[in-house]
Write a protein that holds these residues in place. Structure first.
Motif, PDB file in Angstrom:
ATOM      1  N   ARG A   1       2.446   7.482   3.552  1.00  0.00           N
ATOM      2  CA  ARG A   1       2.729   6.274   2.122  1.00  0.00           C
ATOM      3  C   ARG A   1       3.484   7.756   1.698  1.00  0.00           C
ATOM      4  NH1 ARG A   1      -1.409   2.717   3.123  1.00  0.00           N
ATOM      5  NH2 ARG A   1      -3.003   3.267   3.893  1.00  0.00           N
ATOM      6  N   SER A   2       4.717   6.387   0.234  1.00  0.00           N
ATOM      7  CA  SER A   2       5.555   7.520  -0.922  1.00  0.00           C
ATOM      8  C   SER A   2       5.685   6.561  -1.857  1.00  0.00           C
ATOM      9  CB  SER A   2       6.353   8.463  -0.794  1.00  0.00           C
ATOM     10  OG  SER A   2       7.465   7.836   0.125  1.00  0.00           O
ATOM     11  N   VAL A   3       6.026   6.623  -3.012  1.00  0.00           N
ATOM     12  CA  VAL A   3       6.954   5.803  -3.576  1.00  0.00           C
ATOM     13  C   VAL A   3       8.490   5.537  -3.336  1.00  0.00           C
ATOM     14  CG1 VAL A   3       7.743   5.427  -6.366  1.00  0.00           C
ATOM     15  CG2 VAL A   3       5.482   7.140  -5.899  1.00  0.00           C
ATOM     16  N   SER A   4       8.965   6.403  -3.282  1.00  0.00           N
ATOM     17  CA  SER A   4       9.833   6.507  -2.479  1.00  0.00           C
ATOM     18  C   SER A   4      10.104   4.904  -0.497  1.00  0.00           C
ATOM     19  CB  SER A   4      10.595   6.820  -1.994  1.00  0.00           C
ATOM     20  OG  SER A   4      10.393   8.217  -0.510  1.00  0.00           O
TER      21      SER A   4
ATOM     22  N   THR B   1       1.244   0.173  -9.880  1.00  0.00           N
ATOM     23  CA  THR B   1       2.517  -0.219  -9.336  1.00  0.00           C
ATOM     24  C   THR B   1       2.649  -1.368  -8.984  1.00  0.00           C
ATOM     25  OG1 THR B   1       4.339   0.342  -7.430  1.00  0.00           O
ATOM     26  CG2 THR B   1       1.892   1.281  -7.477  1.00  0.00           C
ATOM     27  N   SER B   2       3.607  -2.180  -9.392  1.00  0.00           N
ATOM     28  CA  SER B   2       3.797  -3.330  -8.541  1.00  0.00           C
ATOM     29  C   SER B   2       4.388  -2.834  -6.636  1.00  0.00           C
ATOM     30  CB  SER B   2       4.802  -4.376  -9.428  1.00  0.00           C
ATOM     31  OG  SER B   2       6.268  -3.419  -9.488  1.00  0.00           O
ATOM     32  N   ASP B   3       4.559  -2.053  -6.802  1.00  0.00           N
ATOM     33  CA  ASP B   3       4.976  -1.620  -4.903  1.00  0.00           C
ATOM     34  C   ASP B   3       5.664  -2.375  -4.437  1.00  0.00           C
ATOM     35  OD1 ASP B   3       4.010  -0.878  -1.901  1.00  0.00           O
ATOM     36  OD2 ASP B   3       2.814   0.324  -2.925  1.00  0.00           O
ATOM     37  N   TYR B   4       6.093  -2.624  -3.710  1.00  0.00           N
ATOM     38  CA  TYR B   4       7.721  -3.330  -2.615  1.00  0.00           C
ATOM     39  C   TYR B   4       7.517  -4.360  -3.533  1.00  0.00           C
ATOM     40  CZ  TYR B   4       4.944  -6.512   0.261  1.00  0.00           C
ATOM     41  OH  TYR B   4       4.407  -7.296   1.258  1.00  0.00           O
ATOM     42  N   PRO B   5       6.970  -5.467  -4.082  1.00  0.00           N
ATOM     43  CA  PRO B   5       7.224  -6.444  -3.955  1.00  0.00           C
ATOM     44  C   PRO B   5       8.080  -6.686  -5.535  1.00  0.00           C
ATOM     45  CG  PRO B   5       4.566  -6.948  -3.172  1.00  0.00           C
ATOM     46  CD  PRO B   5       5.244  -5.475  -3.040  1.00  0.00           C
ATOM     47  N   GLY B   6       7.499  -5.491  -6.802  1.00  0.00           N
ATOM     48  CA  GLY B   6       7.922  -5.475  -7.813  1.00  0.00           C
ATOM     49  C   GLY B   6       9.860  -4.769  -7.320  1.00  0.00           C
TER      50      GLY B   6
ATOM     51  N   ALA C   1       7.757   2.703  -0.946  1.00  0.00           N
ATOM     52  CA  ALA C   1       7.585   1.248  -1.408  1.00  0.00           C
ATOM     53  C   ALA C   1       8.920   1.019  -2.069  1.00  0.00           C
ATOM     54  CB  ALA C   1       6.179   1.283  -2.230  1.00  0.00           C
ATOM     55  N   ARG C   2       9.322   1.870  -2.351  1.00  0.00           N
ATOM     56  CA  ARG C   2      10.845   1.174  -2.551  1.00  0.00           C
ATOM     57  C   ARG C   2      12.290   1.371  -2.187  1.00  0.00           C
ATOM     58  NH1 ARG C   2      12.214   5.448  -5.258  1.00  0.00           N
ATOM     59  NH2 ARG C   2      11.725   5.269  -7.007  1.00  0.00           N
ATOM     60  N   HIS C   3      11.983   1.345  -0.473  1.00  0.00           N
ATOM     61  CA  HIS C   3      12.601   1.289   0.720  1.00  0.00           C
ATOM     62  C   HIS C   3      12.669   0.007   0.787  1.00  0.00           C
ATOM     63  CE1 HIS C   3      14.658   1.853   4.498  1.00  0.00           C
ATOM     64  NE2 HIS C   3      13.637   1.153   4.995  1.00  0.00           N
ATOM     65  N   HIS C   4      11.135  -0.351   0.790  1.00  0.00           N
ATOM     66  CA  HIS C   4      10.731  -1.485   2.229  1.00  0.00           C
ATOM     67  C   HIS C   4      11.101  -3.333   1.178  1.00  0.00           C
ATOM     68  CE1 HIS C   4       8.348   0.932   4.817  1.00  0.00           C
ATOM     69  NE2 HIS C   4       8.579   0.828   5.206  1.00  0.00           N
ATOM     70  N   GLY C   5      11.195  -2.676  -0.475  1.00  0.00           N
ATOM     71  CA  GLY C   5      11.112  -3.606  -0.940  1.00  0.00           C
ATOM     72  C   GLY C   5      13.051  -3.709  -1.014  1.00  0.00           C
ATOM     73  N   VAL C   6      13.956  -2.674  -1.499  1.00  0.00           N
ATOM     74  CA  VAL C   6      15.197  -3.427  -1.430  1.00  0.00           C
ATOM     75  C   VAL C   6      15.498  -3.909  -0.422  1.00  0.00           C
ATOM     76  CG1 VAL C   6      17.169  -1.694  -1.671  1.00  0.00           C
ATOM     77  CG2 VAL C   6      14.997  -1.373  -3.464  1.00  0.00           C
TER      78      VAL C   6
ATOM     79  N   THR D   1       0.962  -1.183   0.181  1.00  0.00           N
ATOM     80  CA  THR D   1       0.198  -0.104   0.314  1.00  0.00           C
ATOM     81  C   THR D   1       0.566   1.348  -0.334  1.00  0.00           C
ATOM     82  OG1 THR D   1      -0.046   0.139   2.603  1.00  0.00           O
ATOM     83  CG2 THR D   1      -1.743  -0.971   0.894  1.00  0.00           C
ATOM     84  N   GLY D   2       1.816   1.287  -1.050  1.00  0.00           N
ATOM     85  CA  GLY D   2       2.883   2.423  -0.765  1.00  0.00           C
ATOM     86  C   GLY D   2       2.284   3.716  -1.599  1.00  0.00           C
ATOM     87  N   SER D   3       1.509   4.357  -2.165  1.00  0.00           N
ATOM     88  CA  SER D   3       1.055   4.850  -2.958  1.00  0.00           C
ATOM     89  C   SER D   3      -0.275   4.777  -3.316  1.00  0.00           C
ATOM     90  CB  SER D   3       1.908   4.736  -4.941  1.00  0.00           C
ATOM     91  OG  SER D   3       1.413   5.870  -4.660  1.00  0.00           O
ATOM     92  N   ARG D   4      -1.032   5.969  -3.108  1.00  0.00           N
ATOM     93  CA  ARG D   4      -2.456   6.080  -3.435  1.00  0.00           C
ATOM     94  C   ARG D   4      -2.635   6.913  -4.991  1.00  0.00           C
ATOM     95  NH1 ARG D   4      -5.240   8.125   2.413  1.00  0.00           N
ATOM     96  NH2 ARG D   4      -5.546   5.398   3.277  1.00  0.00           N
TER      97      ARG D   4
END
Length: 438
Positions: free
Chosen positions: A242-245, A203-208, A247-252, A195-198
């Motif tokens: 929430r933010s796109v960054s 977006t595939s969010d953090y899984p991608g 989602a990226r941070h958590h995925g990485v 749920t990183g971005s509204r």
């Protein structure tokens, strides 16, 4: 249980075009304006002997039970793999198109869903064509990129249900390696809402981001299976942030945990592939009274005829009218309100069990301690999606998952806590059928 395991993998792009309604947030309005990164379907084919399994992973919110039956039949016709050997998992990204599971949040696009089905069949056929001899290696660790979103620390205005770290923190890694020791595909299981971005972009969010982090190091593709995360969100910097960054941070970060766990991988002692299932009965809890429903209906109908405001306000009022009508039209029965099959797949020492609900982390932790399999991956939001199945503790304290979510899912009432118990019991039953003789 000897024999040579064979594994194949393929994937396809299922990024929606602009103009399609997105799903996951009740108060995000407007069609998709574009995409932040690709959405994918990935397929792992696995066989050892006569039984072939297909594990499909989609960057989607979920599928309806009715749609799943159609998808399985068409996949069986195209591949020869029976429906009971197909597991359809979804990451539950809130940046994917509406598929029919949350009708209050947007309109599904039949043309897009047809293209998803075509992509899934193509990927499955290719995965079966690319089967290679492989060994299975397994490891498990923990990650706290997810947080208990019902806790006071995460959401001060929420139900204050438990500690922020009350989650299913297990990270389960399965790496399939070819005879030369190189990875064929990495399979990862964790439990957290994407749920990183509204924003009105897909977006595939953090899984991608997690998949790409792993693939950049291993040189092999990665498939993600989301788990018992019905009450778990990413650990944002602040409540509701929430933010796109992020989602990226958590995925990485999650990808980094997986890469660290590769040093702990142990080879599976068995190579058997098999499937089993067990039924689970779901029951509705009490809903609002008919008198309350009639009042909601009257207020909503008046607002719809008198409002000249935004599309947002009109959709909210339509949503209330639809809910009230469902309450008034409901006819109770003596038996269960819905019976679902809980499927488990076995690949060597690994069990995967599909739960067609927003399964709570407490139930996920219980499954892990009670399972008869050496290693377990829980696939929440998979093989259909019927909404939240709250625990007894959650039902007692209330909150969105108990009080409101069923309305978005098109139900007249929430599922009672016995439903979650029944799902867990059926999961243990189906896993036991696969590992009971070991």
């Amino acid at each position: 249980m000897t024999g040579q395991l064979q594994v194949g993998f393929a994937r396809r792009d299922i990024t929606p075009p602009p103009g399609i309604d997105l799903s996951g947030f009740g108060f995000r309005f407007g069609a998709s304006l574009g995409s932040l990164e690709p959405l994918e379907v990935g397929v792992i084919a696995a066989t050892c002997g006569d039984e072939t399994l297909l594990l499909l992973g989609f960057d989607l919110i979920g599928f309806t039970i009715e749609h799943l039956a159609i998808l399985r039949a068409r996949m069986a016709a195209a591949t020869g793999v029976p429906g009971e050997n197909q597991m359809w998992t979804c990451t539950h990204t809130h940046g994917g198109p509406e598929t029919g599971v949350l009708p209050g949040m947007g309109e599904k696009d039949p043309g897009y869903l047809d293209s998803v089905e075509e992509a899934a069949v193509e990927a499955a056929v290719e995965a079966l064509d690319r089967l290679v001899a492989a060994d299975l290696w397994l490891a498990r660790g923990d990650s706290y990129v997810g947080a208990n979103r019902r806790s006071a620390a995460f959401r001060p205005a929420g139900p204050e249900d438990g500690h922020i770290d009350d989650i299913d923190a297990a990270v389960v890694v399965a790496e399939f390696r070819s005879s030369d020791g190189k990875p064929v595909v990495t399979l990862v299981n964790y439990s957290c809402h994407p749920t990183g971005s509204r924003e009105c972009v897909s977006t595939s969010d953090y899984p991608g981001h997690m998949r790409r982090t792993i693939s950049q190091v291993t040189g092999a593709p990665c498939l993600y299976v989301n788990g018992a995360g019905g009450d778990v969100n990413q650990r944002f910097d602040g409540a509701g942030y929430r933010s796109v960054s992020n989602a990226r941070h958590h995925g990485v970060a999650l990808g980094g945990t997986v890469l660290d766990l590769r040093s702990q991988l142990r080879q599976s002692a068995t190579t058997l592939t098999s499937s089993a299932s067990a039924p689970a009965d779901l029951h509705y809890a009490e809903s609002v009274s008919n008198a309350e429903a009639r009042e909601i209906l009257a207020q909503g109908q008046h607002a719809l005829t008198s409002t000249t405001g935004t599309a947002q306000r009109l959709r909210i009022q339509w949503h209330q009218v639809d809910f009230a009508r469902r309450v008034l039209d409901w006819q109770p029965s003596d038996g269960p309100d819905l019976t679902v099959d809980i499927q488990a797949l076995r690949i060597g020492d690994l069990a995967l069990v599909a739960i067609p609900s927003e399964f709570f982390s407490e139930d996920g932790r219980a499954l892990r301690t009670q399972t008869s399999s050496p290693e377990l991956m829980i696939a929440g939001w998979s093989n259909g999606l019927v909404g939240y199945t709250p625990t007894r503790r959650a039902t007692a304290t209330g909150g969105y998952e108990v009080d409101d979510a069923h309305r978005w899912y098109g139900h007249h009432a929430p599922w009672d806590p016995l439903s979650g118990d029944n799902l867990r019991a059926a999961a243990l039953n189906s896993i036991g059928k696969l590992f009971g003789d070991d």
